[in-house]
Design a protein around this motif. Structure first.
Motif, PDB file in Angstrom:
ATOM      1  N   THR A  10       0.833  -1.207   0.000  1.00  5.86           N
ATOM      2  CA  THR A  10       0.000   0.000   0.000  1.00  5.86           C
ATOM      3  C   THR A  10       0.868   1.257   0.000  1.00  5.86           C
ATOM      4  OG1 THR A  10      -1.643  -1.233   1.253  1.00  5.86           O
ATOM      5  CG2 THR A  10      -1.925   1.145   1.171  1.00  5.86           C
ATOM      6  N   ALA A  11       1.897   1.257   0.831  1.00  9.97           N
ATOM      7  CA  ALA A  11       2.761   2.445   0.921  1.00  9.97           C
ATOM      8  C   ALA A  11       3.522   2.684  -0.383  1.00  9.97           C
ATOM      9  CB  ALA A  11       3.735   2.285   2.079  1.00  9.97           C
ATOM     10  N   TYR A  13       2.505   1.535  -3.504  1.00 10.98           N
ATOM     11  CA  TYR A  13       1.619   1.109  -4.602  1.00 10.98           C
ATOM     12  C   TYR A  13       2.031   1.724  -5.948  1.00 10.98           C
ATOM     13  CZ  TYR A  13      -2.784   0.324  -7.116  1.00 10.98           C
ATOM     14  OH  TYR A  13      -3.729  -0.056  -8.029  1.00 10.98           O
ATOM     15  N   ALA A  80      -7.347   2.965  -6.817  1.00 13.97           N
ATOM     16  CA  ALA A  80      -6.296   3.976  -6.584  1.00 13.97           C
ATOM     17  C   ALA A  80      -5.995   4.130  -5.105  1.00 13.97           C
ATOM     18  CB  ALA A  80      -6.742   5.306  -7.169  1.00 13.97           C
ATOM     19  N   VAL A  81      -4.766   4.556  -4.844  1.00 15.21           N
ATOM     20  CA  VAL A  81      -4.326   4.823  -3.474  1.00 15.21           C
ATOM     21  C   VAL A  81      -3.647   6.186  -3.474  1.00 15.21           C
ATOM     22  CG1 VAL A  81      -2.674   4.129  -1.683  1.00 15.21           C
ATOM     23  CG2 VAL A  81      -3.982   2.384  -2.876  1.00 15.21           C
ATOM     24  N   GLU A  82      -3.998   7.020  -2.513  1.00 12.12           N
ATOM     25  CA  GLU A  82      -3.286   8.291  -2.384  1.00 12.12           C
ATOM     26  C   GLU A  82      -2.230   8.109  -1.305  1.00 12.12           C
ATOM     27  OE1 GLU A  82      -3.884  12.929  -1.224  1.00 12.12           O
ATOM     28  OE2 GLU A  82      -5.666  11.655  -1.259  1.00 12.12           O
ATOM     29  N   GLY A  83      -0.993   8.081  -1.728  1.00 17.57           N
ATOM     30  CA  GLY A  83       0.095   7.787  -0.790  1.00 17.57           C
ATOM     31  C   GLY A  83       0.545   9.001  -0.002  1.00 17.57           C
ATOM     32  N   PHE A  84       1.458   8.737   0.919  1.00 17.63           N
ATOM     33  CA  PHE A  84       2.043   9.828   1.702  1.00 17.63           C
ATOM     34  C   PHE A  84       3.105  10.538   0.859  1.00 17.63           C
ATOM     35  CE2 PHE A  84       0.754   7.140   5.429  1.00 17.63           C
ATOM     36  CZ  PHE A  84      -0.181   8.032   5.898  1.00 17.63           C
TER      37      PHE A  84
END
Lengths: 204, 112
Positions: A10-11, A13, A80-84
């Motif tokens: 996830t981090a 992706y 979709a993933v919004e990462g840091f």
């Protein structure tokens, strides 16, 4: 371990979307063959040479296009993933790339049996693998490959030029990382039903 | 013998809302990013849409996550992110699990 993998995937992706790297890597490898003279461009006429160069340019655009299209595929398949914020990591990558070019110039001026620029790539790959707790096992293998290339003159081989190293080994590295990352992502994530089958937000 | 009772105490102190495997996977994934789409959570947990929906509702009721509903083109694109309470809960939970593991290891070593 599974939760560690979930967190890692996830981090990272966006970075694990390996299909972005494969076309660029293949193009670089093709360029390496060209540097090695496999295509024997010198024996071509001026018109044929221009045509070959146009073909290479077209292939470069195709590779860039395919690399840009890959995230769309992943978004469609896995969402979709919004990462840091990854500015710190990006700064390290920029510093490593800059360091590679500086050290390749140093390599050219010094006649050392070890290539410092290739050594830097090897160390960078190894440190990345260490930092990620060996989640991507192909990183140390690639680090060993770059180390071997760095020590190649010491083992009696002729030193690979910076351009050849960058294109050939760099291309191969991108292809291996691309395939490995894609497999890691596709083995960790299940394929959900198509977007049309997802429940309407009002059901949530 | 407080040391032998400690792991059990820690086990009973675990938050059941967070500890349930599917919800733990959801919260773990969300703790590694700002927000994730419903579709990504389906992929990462392997749950069915209905099941995931149910778990998300439970987590939202406990104010551990926030669900933002929207559309990407004609498809629903629901984004989920952790609240501050959710981030604290998952961090605390992993800390408790680590302590539990350490206590269990200590017990095993002391028995041997």
């Amino acid at each position: 371990m599974e939760h560690q993998k979930i967190r890692f995937v996830t981090a990272n992706y966006a970075q694990l979307q390996g299909l972005r790297l494969i076309p660029i890597g293949l193009f670089l490898m093709l360029t390496a063959f060209d540097v090695l003279g496999v295509f024997d461009r010198q024996s071509l006429s001026a018109a044929d040479r221009a045509q070959a160069l146009t073909r290479m340019g077209l292939l470069a655009w195709l590779a860039i296009g395919a690399a840009l299209a890959a995230p769309v595929y992943y978004r469609y398949r896995y969402g979709a993933v919004e990462g840091f914020d990854r500015r710190r990591r990006d700064r390290w990558i920029t510093a490593a790339v800059f360091g590679f070019f500086v050290l390749s110039r140093v390599d050219r001026n010094l006649d050392w049996p070890v290539s410092l620029s290739l050594m830097l790539v090897s160390v960078s790959l190894f440190v990345t693998a260490l930092n990620e707790h060996w989640v991507r096992p192909y990183y140390p293998v690639l680090a060993a490959m770059w180390l071997l290339a760095a020590c190649w003159p010491m083992l009696g081989g002729s030193p690979p030029g910076a351009r050849l190293a960058l294109c050939g080994l760099g291309g191969l590295t991108l292809v291996v990382i691309g395939i490995g990352d894609h497999l890691l992502l596709s083995r960790t994530l299940a394929t959900p039903p198509s977007p049309g089958d997802a429940p309407h937000p009002t059901t949530l | 013998m407080p040391r032998t009772r400690r792991p059990f105490d820690q086990l009973t102190a675990l938050d059941k809302t967070v500890h349930e495997p599917a919800r733990l996977a959801i919260l773990t994934a969300l703790s590694a990013c700002r927000s994730a789409q419903f579709r990504y959570l389906l992929a990462v947990t392997g749950l069915t849409p209905g099941n995931l929906s149910m778990h998300l509702t439970k987590l939202e009721q406990k104010s551990l996550i926030k669900i933002e509903k929207g559309f990407a083109g004609k498809y629903p694109a629901t984004a989920v992110h952790l609240t501050d309470a959710g981030r604290d809960a998952i961090t605390r939970h992993w800390q408790q699990l680590r302590e539990l593991e350490a206590a269990a290891k200590y017990l095993k070593a002391s028995k041997a």
